[in-house]
Design a protein around this motif. Structure first.
Motif, short mmCIF file in Angstrom:
data_model
loop_
_atom_site.label_atom_id
_atom_site.label_comp_id
_atom_site.label_asym_id
_atom_site.label_seq_id
_atom_site.Cartn_x
_atom_site.Cartn_y
_atom_site.Cartn_z
N GLU A 72 0.72 -1.18 0.16
CA GLU A 72 0.02 -0.16 -0.01
C GLU A 72 0.87 1.40 -0.13
O GLU A 72 0.63 2.34 -0.55
CB GLU A 72 -0.83 -0.12 1.22
N GLU A 76 0.34 4.19 -2.88
CA GLU A 76 0.19 5.52 -2.72
C GLU A 76 1.41 6.50 -2.96
O GLU A 76 1.21 7.30 -3.59
CB GLU A 76 -0.11 5.59 -1.13
N ASP A 79 1.50 7.02 -6.72
CA ASP A 79 0.34 7.75 -7.16
C ASP A 79 0.71 9.29 -6.78
O ASP A 79 0.47 10.33 -8.01
CB ASP A 79 -0.75 7.59 -6.41
N GLU A 80 1.46 9.72 -5.62
CA GLU A 80 1.77 11.02 -5.21
C GLU A 80 2.76 11.65 -6.28
O GLU A 80 3.09 12.59 -6.90
CB GLU A 80 2.08 11.09 -3.98
#
Length: 182
Positions: A72, A76, A79-80
């Protein structure tokens, strides 16, 4: 399915952001570094997920949860980083083949190994990712992009923490005794 065929931006093209005012040549270098970080994150994500699915043994549950959380964190973070690449005028790397080609780490393959070998492979990949991110943090700083520098530093903290936790499972001190056949 859409029939639109108009390409709005080529993958390797950089569109300068008027609002962010980052020089095009500098943005191009940073975007290339960010795409490497995205690619590494997704290659690592798939390896970590593979280990999360296949872990067995006395410490199954703890390692299973740790690897799930690490996956995860990688997703995440990617994505950032992708959103930052887009914000400074680039196209984030998205396809699995392109990600594998652009990554500086190599997926260990589809075979399943014992968990100690799997975690050792993860540690090797994490080390390469950490070194690369440190270089990219310095690159962003040298090119005058403190926002990207800050973002990557935050991501690096998370990645180093996950790597450190995995490192603990590879220590000699354990309640599990290996059999003489191993």
């Amino acid at each position: 399915m859409s029939t639109q065929k108009t390409v709005r931006q080529q993958f390797d093209a950089v569109e300068q952001s008027e609002a962010l005012r980052l020089d095009g040549d500098k943005a191009e270098q940073i975007i290339d570094a960010l795409n490497t970080d995205i690619a590494n994150a997704y290659v690592m994500y798939h390896q970590i997920k593979k280990h999360h699915w296949n872990v067995e043994g006395a410490e199954f549950n703890d390692i299973h949860e740790l690897l799930g959380e690490a996956a995860e964190t990688l997703e995440e973070g990617a994505d950032e980083i992708a959103e930052r690449a887009q914000a400074i005028g680039g196209v984030p790397i998205a396809g699995p083949t392109s990600q594998e080609d652009h990554a500086t780490i190599e997926f260990e393959g589809e075979d399943v190994y014992d968990i100690r070998t799997s975690l050792a492979n993860d540690m090797e990949a994490y080390g390469d990712i950490i070194e690369g991110m440190r270089d990219h943090i310095q690159l962003a700083a040298n090119l005058g992009d403190p926002t990207t520098e800050h973002l990557l530093k935050e991501q690096l903290i998370e990645i180093e923490e996950d790597a450190h936790h995995i490192e603990h499972y590879l220590e000699d001190d354990t309640l599990v005794v290996e059999s003489a056949t191993n």
